[in-house]
Write a protein that holds these residues in place. Sequence first.
Motif, PDB file in Angstrom:
ATOM      1  N   GLY A   5       0.805  -1.221   0.000  1.00  0.00           N
ATOM      2  CA  GLY A   5       0.000   0.000   0.000  1.00  0.00           C
ATOM      3  C   GLY A   5       0.833   1.264   0.000  1.00  0.00           C
ATOM      4  N   ILE A   6       2.052   1.196  -0.516  1.00  0.00           N
ATOM      5  CA  ILE A   6       2.957   2.346  -0.552  1.00  0.00           C
ATOM      6  C   ILE A   6       3.159   2.758  -2.003  1.00  0.00           C
ATOM      7  CG2 ILE A   6       5.270   3.198   0.006  1.00  0.00           C
ATOM      8  CD1 ILE A   6       5.379   1.068   2.229  1.00  0.00           C
ATOM      9  N   LYS A   7       2.689   3.951  -2.336  1.00  0.00           N
ATOM     10  CA  LYS A   7       2.871   4.452  -3.689  1.00  0.00           C
ATOM     11  C   LYS A   7       4.304   4.953  -3.866  1.00  0.00           C
ATOM     12  CE  LYS A   7      -1.947   5.802  -4.471  1.00  0.00           C
ATOM     13  NZ  LYS A   7      -2.876   6.917  -4.807  1.00  0.00           N
ATOM     14  N   PRO A   8       4.917   4.678  -5.013  1.00  0.00           N
ATOM     15  CA  PRO A   8       6.309   5.127  -5.224  1.00  0.00           C
ATOM     16  C   PRO A   8       6.448   6.635  -5.110  1.00  0.00           C
ATOM     17  CG  PRO A   8       5.667   3.531  -6.911  1.00  0.00           C
ATOM     18  CD  PRO A   8       4.421   3.883  -6.156  1.00  0.00           C
ATOM     19  N   ARG A   9       7.437   7.047  -4.333  1.00  0.00           N
ATOM     20  CA  ARG A   9       7.776   8.463  -4.212  1.00  0.00           C
ATOM     21  C   ARG A   9       8.987   8.765  -5.085  1.00  0.00           C
ATOM     22  NH1 ARG A   9       7.218  10.300   2.149  1.00  0.00           N
ATOM     23  NH2 ARG A   9       5.337   9.123   2.675  1.00  0.00           N
ATOM     24  N   ILE A  10       9.412  10.017  -5.034  1.00  0.00           N
ATOM     25  CA  ILE A  10      10.529  10.434  -5.873  1.00  0.00           C
ATOM     26  C   ILE A  10      11.791   9.634  -5.548  1.00  0.00           C
ATOM     27  CG2 ILE A  10      11.400  12.285  -4.373  1.00  0.00           C
ATOM     28  CD1 ILE A  10      10.857  12.700  -8.115  1.00  0.00           C
ATOM     29  N   GLU A  11      11.974   9.277  -4.240  1.00  0.00           N
ATOM     30  CA  GLU A  11      13.156   8.510  -3.845  1.00  0.00           C
ATOM     31  C   GLU A  11      13.148   7.113  -4.460  1.00  0.00           C
ATOM     32  OE1 GLU A  11      11.997  11.179  -0.311  1.00  0.00           O
ATOM     33  OE2 GLU A  11      10.994   9.895  -1.766  1.00  0.00           O
ATOM     34  N   HIS A  12      11.967   6.508  -4.560  1.00  0.00           N
ATOM     35  CA  HIS A  12      11.878   5.171  -5.155  1.00  0.00           C
ATOM     36  C   HIS A  12      12.182   5.222  -6.643  1.00  0.00           C
ATOM     37  CE1 HIS A  12       9.058   5.034  -1.609  1.00  0.00           C
ATOM     38  NE2 HIS A  12       9.887   4.040  -1.318  1.00  0.00           N
ATOM     39  N   TYR A  13      11.703   6.271  -7.306  1.00  0.00           N
ATOM     40  CA  TYR A  13      11.993   6.412  -8.737  1.00  0.00           C
ATOM     41  C   TYR A  13      13.491   6.612  -8.965  1.00  0.00           C
ATOM     42  CZ  TYR A  13       7.121   6.571 -10.260  1.00  0.00           C
ATOM     43  OH  TYR A  13       5.821   6.236 -10.567  1.00  0.00           O
ATOM     44  N   ALA A  14      14.140   7.397  -8.116  1.00  0.00           N
ATOM     45  CA  ALA A  14      15.585   7.593  -8.250  1.00  0.00           C
ATOM     46  C   ALA A  14      16.326   6.265  -8.096  1.00  0.00           C
ATOM     47  CB  ALA A  14      16.075   8.602  -7.216  1.00  0.00           C
ATOM     48  N   CYS A  15      15.882   5.451  -7.146  1.00  0.00           N
ATOM     49  CA  CYS A  15      16.521   4.149  -6.928  1.00  0.00           C
ATOM     50  C   CYS A  15      16.338   3.221  -8.119  1.00  0.00           C
ATOM     51  CB  CYS A  15      15.956   3.492  -5.669  1.00  0.00           C
ATOM     52  SG  CYS A  15      16.519   4.210  -4.117  1.00  0.00           S
ATOM     53  N   VAL A  16      15.130   3.180  -8.684  1.00  0.00           N
ATOM     54  CA  VAL A  16      14.881   2.244  -9.783  1.00  0.00           C
ATOM     55  C   VAL A  16      15.572   2.713 -11.059  1.00  0.00           C
ATOM     56  CG1 VAL A  16      12.731   3.148 -10.806  1.00  0.00           C
ATOM     57  CG2 VAL A  16      13.107   0.679 -10.662  1.00  0.00           C
ATOM     58  N   VAL A  17      15.693   4.031 -11.253  1.00  0.00           N
ATOM     59  CA  VAL A  17      16.464   4.532 -12.401  1.00  0.00           C
ATOM     60  C   VAL A  17      17.924   4.135 -12.254  1.00  0.00           C
ATOM     61  CG1 VAL A  17      17.318   6.632 -13.525  1.00  0.00           C
ATOM     62  CG2 VAL A  17      14.894   6.417 -12.962  1.00  0.00           C
ATOM     63  N   ASP A  18      18.464   4.273 -11.052  1.00  0.00           N
ATOM     64  CA  ASP A  18      19.836   3.858 -10.789  1.00  0.00           C
ATOM     65  C   ASP A  18      19.984   2.350 -10.968  1.00  0.00           C
ATOM     66  OD1 ASP A  18      22.530   4.565  -9.842  1.00  0.00           O
ATOM     67  OD2 ASP A  18      22.013   3.366  -8.092  1.00  0.00           O
ATOM     68  N   LEU A  19      18.994   1.600 -10.492  1.00  0.00           N
ATOM     69  CA  LEU A  19      19.010   0.136 -10.606  1.00  0.00           C
ATOM     70  C   LEU A  19      19.097  -0.306 -12.067  1.00  0.00           C
ATOM     71  CD1 LEU A  19      18.253  -2.675  -9.043  1.00  0.00           C
ATOM     72  CD2 LEU A  19      15.981  -2.211  -9.915  1.00  0.00           C
ATOM     73  N   LEU A  20      18.208   0.233 -12.903  1.00  0.00           N
ATOM     74  CA  LEU A  20      18.191  -0.154 -14.310  1.00  0.00           C
ATOM     75  C   LEU A  20      19.401   0.400 -15.050  1.00  0.00           C
ATOM     76  CD1 LEU A  20      14.382   0.434 -15.011  1.00  0.00           C
ATOM     77  CD2 LEU A  20      15.534  -1.756 -14.678  1.00  0.00           C
ATOM     78  N   GLY A  21      19.803   1.622 -14.683  1.00  0.00           N
ATOM     79  CA  GLY A  21      20.952   2.228 -15.351  1.00  0.00           C
ATOM     80  C   GLY A  21      22.228   1.457 -15.118  1.00  0.00           C
ATOM     81  N   ARG A  22      22.454   1.009 -13.906  1.00  0.00           N
ATOM     82  CA  ARG A  22      23.662   0.227 -13.618  1.00  0.00           C
ATOM     83  C   ARG A  22      23.682  -1.079 -14.399  1.00  0.00           C
ATOM     84  NH1 ARG A  22      26.307   1.364  -8.428  1.00  0.00           N
ATOM     85  NH2 ARG A  22      25.323   3.163  -7.426  1.00  0.00           N
ATOM     86  N   ALA A  23      22.491  -1.610 -14.692  1.00  0.00           N
ATOM     87  CA  ALA A  23      22.395  -2.866 -15.437  1.00  0.00           C
ATOM     88  C   ALA A  23      22.430  -2.652 -16.952  1.00  0.00           C
ATOM     89  CB  ALA A  23      21.111  -3.585 -15.058  1.00  0.00           C
ATOM     90  N   GLY A  24      22.675  -1.400 -17.395  1.00  0.00           N
ATOM     91  CA  GLY A  24      22.747  -1.116 -18.823  1.00  0.00           C
ATOM     92  C   GLY A  24      21.405  -0.959 -19.492  1.00  0.00           C
ATOM     93  N   MET A  25      20.371  -0.716 -18.713  1.00  0.00           N
ATOM     94  CA  MET A  25      19.016  -0.591 -19.260  1.00  0.00           C
ATOM     95  C   MET A  25      18.574   0.875 -19.192  1.00  0.00           C
ATOM     96  SD  MET A  25      17.703  -3.971 -17.204  1.00  0.00           S
ATOM     97  CE  MET A  25      16.010  -3.959 -17.775  1.00  0.00           C
ATOM     98  N   GLU A  26      19.409   1.768 -19.732  1.00  0.00           N
ATOM     99  CA  GLU A  26      19.134   3.194 -19.636  1.00  0.00           C
ATOM    100  C   GLU A  26      17.856   3.603 -20.365  1.00  0.00           C
ATOM    101  OE1 GLU A  26      23.463   2.599 -18.935  1.00  0.00           O
ATOM    102  OE2 GLU A  26      22.061   1.933 -20.489  1.00  0.00           O
ATOM    103  N   GLU A  27      17.586   2.987 -21.502  1.00  0.00           N
ATOM    104  CA  GLU A  27      16.380   3.351 -22.250  1.00  0.00           C
ATOM    105  C   GLU A  27      15.125   3.049 -21.445  1.00  0.00           C
ATOM    106  OE1 GLU A  27      18.895   1.665 -23.450  1.00  0.00           O
ATOM    107  OE2 GLU A  27      19.725   3.018 -24.969  1.00  0.00           O
ATOM    108  N   GLN A  28      15.097   1.882 -20.798  1.00  0.00           N
ATOM    109  CA  GLN A  28      13.943   1.547 -19.965  1.00  0.00           C
ATOM    110  C   GLN A  28      13.837   2.506 -18.776  1.00  0.00           C
ATOM    111  OE1 GLN A  28      13.774  -2.587 -18.893  1.00  0.00           O
ATOM    112  NE2 GLN A  28      11.986  -2.334 -17.564  1.00  0.00           N
ATOM    113  N   ALA A  29      14.983   2.886 -18.211  1.00  0.00           N
ATOM    114  CA  ALA A  29      14.973   3.848 -17.113  1.00  0.00           C
ATOM    115  C   ALA A  29      14.407   5.185 -17.582  1.00  0.00           C
ATOM    116  CB  ALA A  29      16.393   4.032 -16.569  1.00  0.00           C
ATOM    117  N   TYR A  30      14.761   5.586 -18.804  1.00  0.00           N
ATOM    118  CA  TYR A  30      14.258   6.848 -19.345  1.00  0.00           C
ATOM    119  C   TYR A  30      12.748   6.787 -19.551  1.00  0.00           C
ATOM    120  CZ  TYR A  30      13.944  10.971 -22.356  1.00  0.00           C
ATOM    121  OH  TYR A  30      13.601  12.185 -22.898  1.00  0.00           O
ATOM    122  N   GLU A  31      12.251   5.645 -19.973  1.00  0.00           N
ATOM    123  CA  GLU A  31      10.795   5.477 -20.134  1.00  0.00           C
ATOM    124  C   GLU A  31      10.077   5.637 -18.791  1.00  0.00           C
ATOM    125  OE1 GLU A  31      10.091   1.731 -21.968  1.00  0.00           O
ATOM    126  OE2 GLU A  31      11.076   2.271 -23.857  1.00  0.00           O
TER     127      GLU A  31
END
Length: 695
Positions: A455-481
């Motif tokens: 029941g926790i909606k993603p906040r700005i901190e969660h989005y920053a973490c998931v962008v970093d997560l995908l970016g480190r894995a080489g999935m920058e395009e998906q992070a940008y989406e």
Amino acid sequence: MRRAAAAVAAPLATDPQLLAAAVETAIASRSPRLGRAAHARALRLLAPAIPPFICAHLVNLYSKLDLPGPAAAALASDTSPTVVSYTAFISGAAQHGRPALALSAFAAMLRLGLRPNDFTFPSAFKAAASAPPRSTIGPQVHALALRFGYLPDDAFVACAALDMYFKTGRLALARRLFEEMPYRNVVAWNAVMTNAVLDGRSLETVEAYFGLREAGGMPNVVSVCAFFNACAGATYLSLGEQFHGFVVKCGFEMDVSVSNSMVDFYGKCRCVEKAKAVFDGMGVRNSVSWCCMVVAYAQNGGEEEAFSVYLGARRAGEEPTDFMVSSVLTTCAGLLGLDQGRALHAVAVRSCIDANIFVASALVDMYGKCGGIEDAEQVFLDMPQRNLVTWNAMVGGYAHIGDAWNAFAVFNDMIKCGETAPNYITLVNVLAACSRGGLTNEGYELFKTMNDRFGIKPRIEHYACVVDLLGRAGMEEQAYEIIQGMPMRPSISVWGALLGACKMHGKTELGKIAAEKLFELDPQDSGNHVLLSNMLASAGRWAEATDVRKEMKNVGIKKDPGRSWITWKNAVHVFQAKDTKHEMNNEIQALLAKLKSQMQAAGYMPDTQYALYDLEEEEKESEVFQHSEKLALAFGLICIPNGVPIRIMKNLRICVDCHRAFKFISGIVGREIIVRDNNRFHHFKDYECSCKDYW
């Protein structure tokens, strides 16, 4: 105490009145031993028919001393219990956090046909305030008070009922009762204000205060403290400053509680100098005063000053309390001061407060943030009980060192125990651990399901973490989406994570988009310009990289120089790249030359691939070995004895060559090396790093 004992043992104590006086003496001195002595004498001299008023005194004694067993026995021995006896029992149980016992006695009293009085009902309401939000106990007690004619006219009973409704979350009923009160004294207004502050409704507190004044009432110390707390919670700086003038005019500033609330107010409003001025002007200080000043500095980036205030408190004779120690431990975490934290741990043990849940949670947090994860684990496992802060601190500690598997294990244990539900900070820590530990699939799955599962909606901190997560894995395009689909405006941390990933994987065009967004949000941050320039240089786009550097120079943006520092014998030694000013420079250079030969013999080759856009911008192979962290390491190897880990701090991210070199050096010299850069901890040992080369 001797007089009290003599009063109990005196021969004249066969008189019931004197026995009652002896019991009252035991209550005043808070002595269970004296009370039991008086009880024993009553049993010996007056049994089996102990007068009811003696029983009432005994019930009052044991209830006030929080001895529910003896209190219940004394009440049961009363052949003709009165409302006084039951009220004493109910009051004691409610005051000592035993609401079920208090309400059970209240029900038993009603079954005996005893009529509650205006002292019984407030205690019953206090016990009912601890009931679950949907419980009907409070309204039932309210109905009885109406039936017996105490509500809404009796202000004492009405205020207790009002407080109960606020504490059980029944705001509509609380407001209705407040409106029905024919006479609203300052206690009633205080109930509204203090509960609104506790619930984070600062504006309602302010409005209630002005309602009190408009009704012709005069605030008391509780009212003043509640008003300052409301201004602190909502950062109403101007309003609080005006109120400060009123407080001085009315003489309230002489009260230590009011001064404490002002220190807290200015600290939360980021006016630490004004907080210090109030603190310095206090004629009398208590433990809370010192704690407020410590927290004021800690909340405003003054960790060193906060620690100095703590030392001042100790010199002034203040004994360490749980709140004081937990507050100072937070400053140690901010300073990354492991040695100071360990010293405070010893203070907590010596003061017998190390098992306190707040102190223990602060210890877990401090050790985790200072890289002492083994110590954090030990404190965590030794805790008899844990709260949300404890779990978050342990998960966060693993996140700091990139140990995603253990972070996930603690997170799963937290869910399985069922005692504490995760909050948004918990999920930020888990996502950060997944990002730093390479658990891309697990972290992304948690992000997608966090709203459904918790029941926790993603906040700005969660989005920053998931962008970093995908970016480190080489999935920058998906992070940008994901960034494009965010329901809120992306922050600096979100675009910064994408830019860092694009630099890491050579996604130049997407990196330029992220950089432009960062320039809009924070045009003076040199780090973003340097990242873009380095990324362009690594792609061979020299002209564009040069243009970025020229633009930085034209607008006056300067890059922060890379620095590394190490502590030895209570002194901090700071190094910059190619630093030759240190008094031990000759020894440092000689050791570096020796290490370089040993490393090359073991297969090391200097990594100059990143030299052109390294954070310290050293471009030549010979200069790569003069990075600040290598100089600090050489100093540590010279000075710090074998068996003691070498701990180095760095204000920028450790470069690839230094990271590789530290792995070789850890194996060659057989030492444990711990580096804290601006991103995470790196534990080097036996040719390996805890980050698994993923940082």
